[in-house]
Design a protein around this motif. Structure first.
Motif, short mmCIF file in Angstrom:
data_model
loop_
_atom_site.label_atom_id
_atom_site.label_comp_id
_atom_site.label_asym_id
_atom_site.label_seq_id
_atom_site.Cartn_x
_atom_site.Cartn_y
_atom_site.Cartn_z
N GLY A 195 5.26 15.00 11.45
CA GLY A 195 6.33 13.56 12.16
C GLY A 195 5.53 12.71 12.93
O GLY A 195 6.26 11.77 13.07
N PHE A 196 3.95 11.70 12.55
CA PHE A 196 3.86 11.23 13.30
C PHE A 196 3.74 10.20 12.47
O PHE A 196 3.48 10.22 11.00
CB PHE A 196 1.60 11.79 13.78
CG PHE A 196 0.95 10.10 13.54
CD1 PHE A 196 1.17 10.58 15.10
CD2 PHE A 196 0.51 9.39 12.92
CE1 PHE A 196 0.18 8.64 16.01
CE2 PHE A 196 -0.27 8.45 13.61
CZ PHE A 196 -0.08 8.47 14.68
N ARG A 197 3.49 8.98 12.67
CA ARG A 197 4.54 7.55 11.83
C ARG A 197 3.00 7.00 12.53
O ARG A 197 3.03 6.15 13.59
CB ARG A 197 5.05 7.32 12.30
CG ARG A 197 6.53 8.25 11.41
CD ARG A 197 6.69 8.04 10.32
NE ARG A 197 6.96 9.88 9.32
CZ ARG A 197 7.17 10.76 9.25
NH1 ARG A 197 5.55 11.44 9.94
NH2 ARG A 197 7.49 11.51 8.49
N VAL A 198 2.34 5.89 11.97
CA VAL A 198 2.16 4.73 11.94
C VAL A 198 2.77 3.52 11.61
O VAL A 198 3.53 2.97 10.92
CB VAL A 198 1.03 4.60 10.92
CG1 VAL A 198 0.35 3.16 11.20
CG2 VAL A 198 0.19 5.32 10.48
N ASP A 199 2.65 2.46 12.74
CA ASP A 199 3.63 1.75 13.47
C ASP A 199 3.12 0.28 12.36
O ASP A 199 3.63 -0.82 12.24
CB ASP A 199 4.17 1.35 14.62
CG ASP A 199 4.53 2.53 15.14
OD1 ASP A 199 5.63 2.63 14.46
OD2 ASP A 199 4.27 2.66 16.37
N ASN A 200 1.35 0.10 11.96
CA ASN A 200 1.06 -0.66 11.95
C ASN A 200 0.09 -1.82 10.71
O ASN A 200 -0.57 -1.98 10.06
CB ASN A 200 -0.33 -1.06 12.88
CG ASN A 200 0.37 -1.18 14.30
OD1 ASN A 200 0.66 -2.28 14.53
ND2 ASN A 200 -0.45 -1.01 14.72
N GLY A 201 1.00 -0.63 9.98
CA GLY A 201 1.61 0.02 8.28
C GLY A 201 -0.29 0.21 7.26
O GLY A 201 -1.07 1.00 8.15
N PRO A 202 -0.40 -0.75 6.10
CA PRO A 202 -2.35 0.74 5.94
C PRO A 202 -3.23 -0.66 6.99
O PRO A 202 -3.74 0.01 6.78
CB PRO A 202 -2.01 0.19 4.40
CG PRO A 202 -0.59 0.36 4.16
CD PRO A 202 0.16 -0.33 4.96
N LEU A 203 -3.19 -1.35 6.76
CA LEU A 203 -4.03 -2.52 7.32
C LEU A 203 -4.24 -1.45 8.79
O LEU A 203 -5.70 -1.81 9.03
CB LEU A 203 -3.70 -3.15 8.20
CG LEU A 203 -3.25 -4.66 7.09
CD1 LEU A 203 -3.00 -6.08 7.44
CD2 LEU A 203 -5.16 -4.55 5.75
N GLY A 204 -3.69 -1.44 9.61
CA GLY A 204 -3.82 -0.78 10.81
C GLY A 204 -4.73 0.52 10.54
O GLY A 204 -5.55 1.05 12.06
N VAL A 205 -4.19 1.42 9.81
CA VAL A 205 -5.08 2.73 9.41
C VAL A 205 -6.97 2.37 8.92
O VAL A 205 -7.25 2.93 9.20
CB VAL A 205 -4.47 3.37 8.06
CG1 VAL A 205 -5.00 4.43 8.16
CG2 VAL A 205 -2.45 3.29 9.06
N LEU A 206 -5.87 1.00 8.00
CA LEU A 206 -8.02 1.22 7.73
C LEU A 206 -8.79 0.05 9.28
O LEU A 206 -9.72 0.44 9.04
CB LEU A 206 -7.78 -0.40 6.60
CG LEU A 206 -7.83 0.29 5.36
CD1 LEU A 206 -7.41 -0.60 4.50
CD2 LEU A 206 -8.11 1.34 4.01
N ALA A 207 -8.23 -0.17 9.98
CA ALA A 207 -9.15 -1.15 10.99
C ALA A 207 -9.64 0.23 11.82
O ALA A 207 -10.46 0.13 12.49
CB ALA A 207 -8.12 -2.36 11.94
N ALA A 208 -8.56 1.22 12.34
CA ALA A 208 -8.73 2.45 12.94
C ALA A 208 -9.72 3.16 12.45
O ALA A 208 -10.75 3.53 12.71
CB ALA A 208 -7.38 3.47 12.63
#
Length: 248
Positions: free
Chosen positions: A124-137
């Motif tokens: 149920g975890f959701r990323v609020d900042n989209g693919p760019l947020g994931v890549l930056a993390a």
């Protein structure tokens, strides 16, 4: 570069013959995510969903730091088993085996982060900042992990056996992560512990990753995390390279 990539590939291919090497990077973090979410989530955050949103980025950070220790364990294993003696007899760069080990472990880190996020999404975890947020993390975690791996390299070169490198993880990395806000907010801690937790680099990195994944990214926290990574590398990389030259 060619020799580095070849030896990095060696570090990845051997997983096929020793799959237990991925257990620490696969089973352990998944157990942390599931157990902490469903055992402590309701007590700490009131619901498992809210706790998962808070804890998952922190667990990723904790796992990245523990995974960096595997660089030192693998290096020490190669040294004690005579692998470096055989490599030294070949016409290759002396730096290639070390660089290849670090590069292979960075790939394993990326695998582990992906696995944790996949389980998080399933729970149920959701990323609020989209693919760019994931890549930056991803990028921030890998940069910090590469810096921290220099500490593991130094310990791996100084230790007499791989088991002693693993002790380092429990003596240093374990308390460092558990005295941060990886699992609980710092405002629930005693005042003296809050003072340490707020300046703990693990807290800063965890908050930076949380911002990139689930909230407004903080340029200040990202910058502080990068400064910590640069400081760690500046101190331990020269020490590790000097020790490596003396021993290999």
């Amino acid at each position: 570069m060619s020799q580095t990539f070849t030896l990095a590939w060696r570090g990845l291919v051997q997983i096929k013959h020793n799959p237990e090497e991925l257990l620490d990077l696969s089973i352990q973090p998944l157990m942390f995510v599931a157990l902490f979410t469903y055992v402590f989530g309701g007590a700490i955050s009131g619901s498992t969903g809210d706790y998962l949103t808070f804890a998952l980025p922190g667990i990723i950070v904790q796992n990245a730091l523990f995974a960096s220790v595997t660089t030192g364990v693998g290096l020490n294993s190669d040294l004690t088993k005579g692998v470096y003696d055989r490599l030294r007899s070949l016409p290759i760069s002396r730096a290639a085996p070390l660089a290849g080990r670090i590069l292979a472990d960075a790939v394993k880190q990326a695998w582990s982060i992906t696995l944790i996020l996949a389980l998080g999404f399933a729970l149920g975890f959701r990323v609020d900042n989209g693919p760019l947020g994931v890549l930056a993390a991803f990028a921030l975690l890998l940069v910090f992990s590469l810096a921290a791996s220099w500490i593991a390299v130094l310990v791996g070169l100084l230790a007499s056996a791989p088991e002693k490198v693993q002790i380092f993880a429990f003596v240093v990395v374990f308390p460092l992560t558990f005295t941060s806000n990886v699992f609980v907010p710092t405002d629930t801690m005693p005042g003296w512990l809050q003072a340490w937790a707020n300046v703990n680099p693990v807290t800063i990195l965890a908050d930076a990753v949380r911002g990139l994944l689930t909230a407004d990214p903080s340029a200040s926290l990202i910058g502080q995390s990068l400064l910590w990574a640069a400081a760690i590398a500046a101190v331990f990389a020269p020490l590790a390279i000097r020790t490596f030259k003396r021993r290999v």
